[in-house]
Design a protein around this motif. Structure first.
Motif, PDB file in Angstrom:
ATOM      1  N   ASN A 170       0.825  -1.213   0.000  1.00  0.00           N
ATOM      2  CA  ASN A 170       0.000   0.000   0.000  1.00  0.00           C
ATOM      3  C   ASN A 170       0.857   1.259   0.000  1.00  0.00           C
ATOM      4  O   ASN A 170       0.483   2.273  -0.598  1.00  0.00           O
ATOM      5  N   ASP A 171       2.009   1.204   0.685  1.00  0.00           N
ATOM      6  CA  ASP A 171       2.899   2.366   0.681  1.00  0.00           C
ATOM      7  C   ASP A 171       3.476   2.636  -0.700  1.00  0.00           C
ATOM      8  O   ASP A 171       3.817   3.783  -1.025  1.00  0.00           O
ATOM      9  N   LEU A 172       3.591   1.590  -1.506  1.00  0.00           N
ATOM     10  CA  LEU A 172       4.163   1.754  -2.842  1.00  0.00           C
ATOM     11  C   LEU A 172       3.120   2.091  -3.902  1.00  0.00           C
ATOM     12  O   LEU A 172       3.469   2.238  -5.078  1.00  0.00           O
ATOM     13  N   ARG A 173       1.865   2.199  -3.517  1.00  0.00           N
ATOM     14  CA  ARG A 173       0.830   2.515  -4.508  1.00  0.00           C
ATOM     15  C   ARG A 173       1.035   3.879  -5.167  1.00  0.00           C
ATOM     16  O   ARG A 173       0.865   4.006  -6.381  1.00  0.00           O
ATOM     17  N   PRO A 174       1.383   4.944  -4.426  1.00  0.00           N
ATOM     18  CA  PRO A 174       1.656   6.216  -5.120  1.00  0.00           C
ATOM     19  C   PRO A 174       2.801   6.115  -6.120  1.00  0.00           C
ATOM     20  O   PRO A 174       2.740   6.685  -7.212  1.00  0.00           O
ATOM     21  N   VAL A 175       3.848   5.373  -5.745  1.00  0.00           N
ATOM     22  CA  VAL A 175       4.973   5.199  -6.675  1.00  0.00           C
ATOM     23  C   VAL A 175       4.532   4.413  -7.902  1.00  0.00           C
ATOM     24  O   VAL A 175       4.891   4.735  -9.045  1.00  0.00           O
ATOM     25  N   GLN A 176       3.720   3.375  -7.675  1.00  0.00           N
ATOM     26  CA  GLN A 176       3.219   2.587  -8.796  1.00  0.00           C
ATOM     27  C   GLN A 176       2.312   3.423  -9.696  1.00  0.00           C
ATOM     28  O   GLN A 176       2.385   3.333 -10.934  1.00  0.00           O
TER      29      GLN A 176
END
Length: 260
Positions: A170-176
């Motif tokens: 979930n923390d990597l969703r903005p990066v994705q």
């Protein structure tokens, strides 16, 4: 009461709060008068509005200061504001697993490399899953003991590991999302380039065809005068002599008309 519930069921949007009806022209004028008389900016906010507005009619029982506009500086200082009982933050942030009360096994700083910690979590999950299979195949413990069974501890630890993996994802969703947006923009740019290239190729082919047509027209224009001169040379010997009617006297014409 039943009618209100039926209306709530029929209306897809919730009804507005009841205190919006307090914003009447009369109440706003009372608030303005109270602000002028009591100097609310410098005096105590809990001023007795009934004493200050004793000469006015229809002074409400609830405090008129509730009709004041929200203080933007307070909102910026606190970082959130309330609207009809709901709290809204100025900057939306995704709470970490530790902030939600979980056991976070990877670094909270986004700038740090989380791959070693996540690989350790994955290896620990595989080992725990293997231990869970062994615990399930073991004979049941004695019912008189208060110690929880081995499989229960393994399941709890697998739950903690799974929470860490899901939280890190979930923390990597903005990066994705940012990476997907870059890919989409690059693809659109490539499509525009391909369309532009196809348009240029079509324009080049049309220019070639127009050049060929112009060349054909020039050749036909140069061949037309030669064919016309040949046709004139052929037509001159076979020209029919014209008859001149000026040699016939007018008297003969009148005589011929009377006879007929």
């Amino acid at each position: 009461m039943d009618d209100e519930q039926d209306a709530e069921l029929r209306n897809p949007f919730p009804s507005p709060p009841s205190h919006y009806t307090n914003y009447t022209t009369h109440n706003l004028n009372l608030l303005k008068l109270l602000r002028e008389r009591a100097d609310l900016e410098n005096a105590d906010v809990n001023v007795n509005q009934h004493e200050v507005l004793a000469d006015q009619t229809d002074v409400p029982d609830w405090p008129l200061t509730q009709l004041e506009k929200p203080r933007v500086d307070w909102i910026l200082e606190e970082g959130h504001y309330n609207v009809y009982g709901d709290t809204w933050f100025l900057k939306e942030t995704i709470p970490s697993l530790a902030e939600m009360g979980g056991n976070q096994l990877y670094p909270a700083d986004i700038n740090l490399d989380r791959r070693p910690a996540l690989l350790s979590v994955l290896r620990s999950m595989l080992v725990t899953y293997s231990s869970l299979l062994g615990a399930l195949l073991a004979p049941p413990p004695n019912s008189s003991t208060d110690v929880p069974p081995e499989w229960q501890r393994q399941v709890e630890w697998i739950t903690v590991l799974a929470q860490n993996i899901m939280a890190s994802a979930n923390d990597l969703r903005p990066v994705q999302a940012r990476a997907n947006l870059e890919i989409m923009m690059k693809r659109q740019l490539e499509i525009r380039k391909e369309e532009t290239r196809a348009i240029h190729e079509k324009c080049d082919s049309l220019e070639m065809k127009l050049g060929e047509l112009q060349k054909t027209v020039r050749q036909s224009q140069t061949s037309i005068p030669q064919s016309e001169s040949k046709a004139m040379d052929i037509a001159e010997p076979s020209r029919i002599p014209s008859i001149s009617f000026s040699a016939v006297p007018a008297e003969d014409v009148l005589r011929w008309a009377e006879e007929t």
